[in-house]
Design a protein around this motif. Structure first.
Motif, PDB file in Angstrom:
ATOM      1  N   ALA A 182       0.821  -1.219   0.000  1.00  0.00           N
ATOM      2  CA  ALA A 182       0.000   0.000   0.000  1.00  0.00           C
ATOM      3  C   ALA A 182       0.852   1.265   0.000  1.00  0.00           C
ATOM      4  CB  ALA A 182      -0.928  -0.008   1.221  1.00  0.00           C
ATOM      5  N   ALA A 183       2.038   1.185   0.577  1.00  0.00           N
ATOM      6  CA  ALA A 183       2.864   2.379   0.727  1.00  0.00           C
ATOM      7  C   ALA A 183       3.629   2.733  -0.544  1.00  0.00           C
ATOM      8  CB  ALA A 183       3.851   2.181   1.876  1.00  0.00           C
ATOM      9  N   PHE A 184       3.982   1.715  -1.355  1.00  0.00           N
ATOM     10  CA  PHE A 184       4.887   1.961  -2.469  1.00  0.00           C
ATOM     11  C   PHE A 184       4.390   1.331  -3.766  1.00  0.00           C
ATOM     12  CE2 PHE A 184       7.614   1.623   1.411  1.00  0.00           C
ATOM     13  CZ  PHE A 184       7.910   2.989   1.512  1.00  0.00           C
ATOM     14  N   VAL A 315       1.731   2.174   7.256  1.00  0.00           N
ATOM     15  CA  VAL A 315       1.933   2.710   5.901  1.00  0.00           C
ATOM     16  C   VAL A 315       2.593   4.088   5.984  1.00  0.00           C
ATOM     17  CG1 VAL A 315       0.762   3.545   3.825  1.00  0.00           C
ATOM     18  CG2 VAL A 315       0.061   1.379   4.867  1.00  0.00           C
ATOM     19  N   ALA A 316       2.096   4.926   6.865  1.00  0.00           N
ATOM     20  CA  ALA A 316       2.634   6.284   6.993  1.00  0.00           C
ATOM     21  C   ALA A 316       4.092   6.273   7.451  1.00  0.00           C
ATOM     22  CB  ALA A 316       1.778   7.092   7.968  1.00  0.00           C
ATOM     23  N   LEU A 317       4.433   5.367   8.370  1.00  0.00           N
ATOM     24  CA  LEU A 317       5.812   5.304   8.850  1.00  0.00           C
ATOM     25  C   LEU A 317       6.756   4.783   7.776  1.00  0.00           C
ATOM     26  CD1 LEU A 317       5.341   4.022  12.524  1.00  0.00           C
ATOM     27  CD2 LEU A 317       6.038   6.302  11.785  1.00  0.00           C
ATOM     28  N   LEU A 318       6.328   3.795   6.997  1.00  0.00           N
ATOM     29  CA  LEU A 318       7.162   3.307   5.896  1.00  0.00           C
ATOM     30  C   LEU A 318       7.445   4.440   4.905  1.00  0.00           C
ATOM     31  CD1 LEU A 318       5.460  -0.157   5.246  1.00  0.00           C
ATOM     32  CD2 LEU A 318       7.714   0.211   6.262  1.00  0.00           C
ATOM     33  N   ARG A 319       6.415   5.182   4.563  1.00  0.00           N
ATOM     34  CA  ARG A 319       6.603   6.311   3.640  1.00  0.00           C
ATOM     35  C   ARG A 319       7.494   7.390   4.259  1.00  0.00           C
ATOM     36  NH1 ARG A 319       0.262   6.626   1.706  1.00  0.00           N
ATOM     37  NH2 ARG A 319       0.420   5.117  -0.022  1.00  0.00           N
ATOM     38  N   ARG A 320       7.340   7.612   5.545  1.00  0.00           N
ATOM     39  CA  ARG A 320       8.160   8.623   6.220  1.00  0.00           C
ATOM     40  C   ARG A 320       9.645   8.255   6.158  1.00  0.00           C
ATOM     41  NH1 ARG A 320       7.580  10.048  12.682  1.00  0.00           N
ATOM     42  NH2 ARG A 320       9.649  11.006  12.962  1.00  0.00           N
ATOM     43  N   HIS A 322      11.153   6.390   3.945  1.00  0.00           N
ATOM     44  CA  HIS A 322      11.628   6.520   2.557  1.00  0.00           C
ATOM     45  C   HIS A 322      11.804   7.980   2.166  1.00  0.00           C
ATOM     46  CE1 HIS A 322      12.278   5.764  -1.629  1.00  0.00           C
ATOM     47  NE2 HIS A 322      11.103   6.235  -2.007  1.00  0.00           N
ATOM     48  N   ALA A 323      10.882   8.818   2.579  1.00  0.00           N
ATOM     49  CA  ALA A 323      10.931  10.236   2.190  1.00  0.00           C
ATOM     50  C   ALA A 323      11.941  11.041   3.002  1.00  0.00           C
ATOM     51  CB  ALA A 323       9.540  10.860   2.328  1.00  0.00           C
ATOM     52  N   ASN A 324      12.360  10.512   4.140  1.00  0.00           N
ATOM     53  CA  ASN A 324      13.242  11.266   5.046  1.00  0.00           C
ATOM     54  C   ASN A 324      14.400  10.368   5.501  1.00  0.00           C
ATOM     55  OD1 ASN A 324      11.512  13.875   5.678  1.00  0.00           O
ATOM     56  ND2 ASN A 324      10.109  12.135   5.779  1.00  0.00           N
ATOM     57  N   ARG A 325      15.221   9.971   4.562  1.00  0.00           N
ATOM     58  CA  ARG A 325      16.314   9.067   4.908  1.00  0.00           C
ATOM     59  C   ARG A 325      17.345   9.746   5.805  1.00  0.00           C
ATOM     60  NH1 ARG A 325      18.392   6.052  -0.356  1.00  0.00           N
ATOM     61  NH2 ARG A 325      19.703   5.040   1.223  1.00  0.00           N
ATOM     62  N   ASP A 326      17.492  11.056   5.689  1.00  0.00           N
ATOM     63  CA  ASP A 326      18.403  11.752   6.593  1.00  0.00           C
ATOM     64  C   ASP A 326      17.919  11.642   8.043  1.00  0.00           C
ATOM     65  OD1 ASP A 326      20.084  12.479   4.551  1.00  0.00           O
ATOM     66  OD2 ASP A 326      19.268  14.519   4.340  1.00  0.00           O
ATOM     67  N   GLU A 327      16.598  11.747   8.219  1.00  0.00           N
ATOM     68  CA  GLU A 327      16.044  11.573   9.559  1.00  0.00           C
ATOM     69  C   GLU A 327      16.315  10.159  10.068  1.00  0.00           C
ATOM     70  OE1 GLU A 327      11.743  12.296  11.620  1.00  0.00           O
ATOM     71  OE2 GLU A 327      11.830  10.734  10.077  1.00  0.00           O
ATOM     72  N   ALA A 328      16.151   9.160   9.202  1.00  0.00           N
ATOM     73  CA  ALA A 328      16.408   7.773   9.606  1.00  0.00           C
ATOM     74  C   ALA A 328      17.867   7.588  10.011  1.00  0.00           C
ATOM     75  CB  ALA A 328      16.035   6.817   8.475  1.00  0.00           C
ATOM     76  N   ARG A 329      18.781   8.194   9.266  1.00  0.00           N
ATOM     77  CA  ARG A 329      20.198   8.093   9.627  1.00  0.00           C
ATOM     78  C   ARG A 329      20.472   8.766  10.972  1.00  0.00           C
ATOM     79  NH1 ARG A 329      21.043   8.056   3.901  1.00  0.00           N
ATOM     80  NH2 ARG A 329      20.755  10.324   3.736  1.00  0.00           N
ATOM     81  N   ALA A 330      19.837   9.912  11.199  1.00  0.00           N
ATOM     82  CA  ALA A 330      20.021  10.600  12.483  1.00  0.00           C
ATOM     83  C   ALA A 330      19.462   9.757  13.635  1.00  0.00           C
ATOM     84  CB  ALA A 330      19.348  11.962  12.445  1.00  0.00           C
ATOM     85  N   LYS A 331      18.304   9.155  13.410  1.00  0.00           N
ATOM     86  CA  LYS A 331      17.748   8.266  14.420  1.00  0.00           C
ATOM     87  C   LYS A 331      18.667   7.071  14.643  1.00  0.00           C
ATOM     88  CE  LYS A 331      12.752   9.251  14.023  1.00  0.00           C
ATOM     89  NZ  LYS A 331      12.345   9.328  15.437  1.00  0.00           N
ATOM     90  N   GLY A 332      19.296   6.587  13.564  1.00  0.00           N
ATOM     91  CA  GLY A 332      20.213   5.461  13.691  1.00  0.00           C
ATOM     92  C   GLY A 332      21.382   5.771  14.607  1.00  0.00           C
ATOM     93  N   THR A 333      21.902   6.989  14.496  1.00  0.00           N
ATOM     94  CA  THR A 333      22.999   7.390  15.386  1.00  0.00           C
ATOM     95  C   THR A 333      22.544   7.389  16.837  1.00  0.00           C
ATOM     96  OG1 THR A 333      24.004   8.745  13.649  1.00  0.00           O
ATOM     97  CG2 THR A 333      24.616   9.241  15.924  1.00  0.00           C
TER      98      THR A 333
END
Length: 359
Positions: A182-184, A315-320, A322-333
């Motif tokens: 549904a997300a992609f 669905v919204a989190l999966l899209r988030r 994908h759309a904000n990979r910089d945020e995901a990297r920051a969260k990863g740190t």
């Protein structure tokens, strides 16, 4: 000399065995003299059934005297607590629904105290009718193996979602595939990589997943029934942008913590075990719509409930991500920093403190 008897399994392909090995060795490294004792038969039978026991565990079984006047921890299902023959009896277990079976409660109340790996679990024990003292004693992760690494070189232009689980409806694989579709769209720069283990010969996960994800669908990769060494598994986590598991219930959720330790943020259900370590600031807690009855055909779940993860939020989190990979990297740190709290040495310290308080 022996300080503690650890009554569990050590060689089978289960979460209890893996964490038993780690906890016994961490306690030994702290200076506690532990006697590992196989829970289901004689010590030598475990090696005959499942292959060689870790050499340090085997040496402790050969060399340490078995004493029944000492504290003894039975670490396994709650209906095995009655096997505890120690001078001070501790039962250590977990379950992924909102109540314990009646027999688990009965045997827990034979113990001097009981442990769960999370505060949620200890509260659930008490709400189920356990009257003995219930404490939160965490599990851990091997921070030498599961640690951040350099960015992946391959598929750098795609958002890679990773899910690692043993096959079963509890893990929410059906929700994950529906939400991903549904997300992609098929042409989106995403990849869902599934590492699936199935120990039920009569079950066909491949057919079930194909039916849940009909074409056209965004790309999916599958690692099926392939054991990976811990170092290989760590490489898998490090190669993902986000770990995803919309589980209906977890006693702990080791794959999520392993991914976090590798610097990969976790998108997991905000209920049960993972609430101990997944935070909004460093991960993606998945909302639930409420609790629903767990399958009636599972004896351990009779009369119990588990989570109903929110599909729209997934669905919204999966899209988030994908759309904000910089945020995901920051969260990863941030999530790798969070995970530093959960080494096996920290878990052993809590156990040592509990045993000291019991004396």
């Amino acid at each position: 000399m022996t300080d503690l008897v650890w009554h569990s399994s050590f060689a089978s392909l289960t979460g209890y065995s893996g964490s038993s090995r780690a906890l016994v060795l961490a306690l030994e490294d702290r200076g506690l003299a532990v006697r590992p004792l196989y829970l289901f038969d004689s010590d030598d039978r475990e090696a005959a059934l499942f292959g060689p026991v870790h050499p340090r565990i085997a040496a402790l079984q050969r060399e340490r005297p078995l004493r029944l006047d000492l504290p003894q921890v039975v670490y396994g299902r709650g209906d095995l607590f009655a096997k505890n023959s120690g001078g001070y009896k501790v039962g250590f277990t977990m379950l992924e629904v909102d109540r314990l079976p009646a027999e688990w409660v009965r045997q827990a109340n034979l113990m001097d105290e009981v442990w769960a790996p999370t505060a949620w679990g200890a509260a659930m024990f008490r709400e189920s009718g356990v009257t003995r003292p219930a404490y939160s004693v965490p599990l851990g992760v091997d921070l030498e193996i599961f640690r951040p690494g350099p960015p992946r070189a391959q598929l750098a232009g795609r958002t890679v979602f990773l899910s690692v689980f043993e096959w079963g409806v509890r893990k929410g694989w059906d929700l994950l595939l529906r939400a991903y579709r549904a997300a992609f769209r098929p042409g989106d720069d995403v990849l869902l990589l599934l590492k699936v283990d199935c120990r039920e010969p009569a079950v066909n996960p491949l057919r079930a997943m194909a039916e849940a994800l009909p074409s056209p669908a965004p790309p999916v990769g599958l690692i099926y029934n392939r054991p990976l060494a811990p170092a290989q598994l760590a490489e898998l986590y490090r190669g993902a942008d986000c770990f995803v598991l919309p589980s209906r219930g977890e006693g702990w959720c080791m794959p999520a913590l392993e991914a976090m330790a590798c610097g990969t943020p976790a998108l997991v259900t905000d209920w049960s075990g993972p609430t101990e370590f997944v935070r909004e600031t460093s991960g993606y807690p998945l909302a639930i719509r409420g609790l629903v009855p767990a399958p009636a055909d599972q004896p351990l779940y009779a009369g119990a409930r588990w989570a109903d993860p929110d599909m729209e939020h997934l669905v919204a989190l999966l899209r988030r991500v994908h759309a904000n990979r910089d945020e995901a990297r920051a969260k990863g740190t941030l999530t790798a920093e969070d995970a530093r709290r959960w080494g096996w040495d920290a878990a052993a310290e809590v156990i040592a403190e509990r045993l000291g308080a019991a004396r």
